[in-house]
Design a protein around this motif. Sequence first.
Motif, PDB file in Angstrom:
ATOM      1  N   PHE A  15      14.775   3.940   1.668  1.00  0.00           N
ATOM      2  CA  PHE A  15      14.151   3.858   3.303  1.00  0.00           C
ATOM      3  C   PHE A  15      12.290   4.228   2.770  1.00  0.00           C
ATOM      4  O   PHE A  15      11.486   3.017   3.291  1.00  0.00           O
ATOM      5  CB  PHE A  15      14.265   4.946   4.139  1.00  0.00           C
ATOM      6  CG  PHE A  15      13.494   5.024   5.347  1.00  0.00           C
ATOM      7  CD1 PHE A  15      13.987   3.785   6.775  1.00  0.00           C
ATOM      8  CD2 PHE A  15      12.673   6.388   5.624  1.00  0.00           C
ATOM      9  CE1 PHE A  15      13.228   3.797   7.443  1.00  0.00           C
ATOM     10  CE2 PHE A  15      11.751   6.010   6.434  1.00  0.00           C
ATOM     11  CZ  PHE A  15      11.900   4.554   7.624  1.00  0.00           C
ATOM     12  N   GLY A  16      11.642   4.602   1.481  1.00  0.00           N
ATOM     13  CA  GLY A  16      10.547   4.656   1.129  1.00  0.00           C
ATOM     14  C   GLY A  16      10.112   3.497   0.630  1.00  0.00           C
ATOM     15  O   GLY A  16       9.501   2.942   0.757  1.00  0.00           O
ATOM     16  N   MET A  17      11.073   2.655  -0.149  1.00  0.00           N
ATOM     17  CA  MET A  17      10.606   1.498  -0.903  1.00  0.00           C
ATOM     18  C   MET A  17      11.087   0.635  -0.308  1.00  0.00           C
ATOM     19  O   MET A  17       9.908  -0.679  -0.119  1.00  0.00           O
ATOM     20  CB  MET A  17      12.189   1.406  -2.008  1.00  0.00           C
ATOM     21  CG  MET A  17      11.498   2.223  -2.774  1.00  0.00           C
ATOM     22  SD  MET A  17      13.362   1.886  -4.206  1.00  0.00           S
ATOM     23  CE  MET A  17      13.386   0.353  -4.709  1.00  0.00           C
ATOM     24  N   ALA A  18      11.911   0.373   1.434  1.00  0.00           N
ATOM     25  CA  ALA A  18      11.850  -1.019   2.426  1.00  0.00           C
ATOM     26  C   ALA A  18      10.834  -0.479   2.747  1.00  0.00           C
ATOM     27  O   ALA A  18      10.246  -1.295   2.955  1.00  0.00           O
ATOM     28  CB  ALA A  18      13.161  -0.459   3.184  1.00  0.00           C
ATOM     29  N   TYR A  22       8.007  -3.928   3.380  1.00  0.00           N
ATOM     30  CA  TYR A  22       7.974  -4.235   4.476  1.00  0.00           C
ATOM     31  C   TYR A  22       6.572  -4.412   4.771  1.00  0.00           C
ATOM     32  O   TYR A  22       5.554  -5.240   4.885  1.00  0.00           O
ATOM     33  CB  TYR A  22       8.671  -3.747   5.484  1.00  0.00           C
ATOM     34  CG  TYR A  22       8.023  -4.113   7.206  1.00  0.00           C
ATOM     35  CD1 TYR A  22       8.867  -5.264   7.150  1.00  0.00           C
ATOM     36  CD2 TYR A  22       7.898  -3.613   8.135  1.00  0.00           C
ATOM     37  CE1 TYR A  22       8.531  -6.242   8.769  1.00  0.00           C
ATOM     38  CE2 TYR A  22       7.597  -4.223   9.088  1.00  0.00           C
ATOM     39  CZ  TYR A  22       7.884  -5.327   9.335  1.00  0.00           C
ATOM     40  OH  TYR A  22       7.798  -6.179  10.422  1.00  0.00           O
ATOM     41  N   GLY A  23       5.282  -3.500   3.994  1.00  0.00           N
ATOM     42  CA  GLY A  23       3.740  -3.313   4.409  1.00  0.00           C
ATOM     43  C   GLY A  23       3.402  -4.117   3.319  1.00  0.00           C
ATOM     44  O   GLY A  23       2.736  -4.914   4.198  1.00  0.00           O
TER      45      GLY A  23
END
Length: 59
Positions: A15-18, A22-23
């Motif tokens: 989730f953190g990588m996604a 996206y950022g």
Amino acid sequence: MSQAYLISKRLDPLFGMAIGIYGYYLYEKEHPRPQGKKLQELVMKRWNNRNNAASSETV
């Protein structure tokens, strides 16, 4: 004291990588790079240089 997770122990890193990817996508969309300096072009150039160097060493 137990650990606090947003989703689960294994899905939180994904989730953190996604969110990070996206950022980065949103930043690049707002601040485009000049032609020839985009991340995809630089990665492909590096990839091709490595593959060409590896294939010339085997010959």
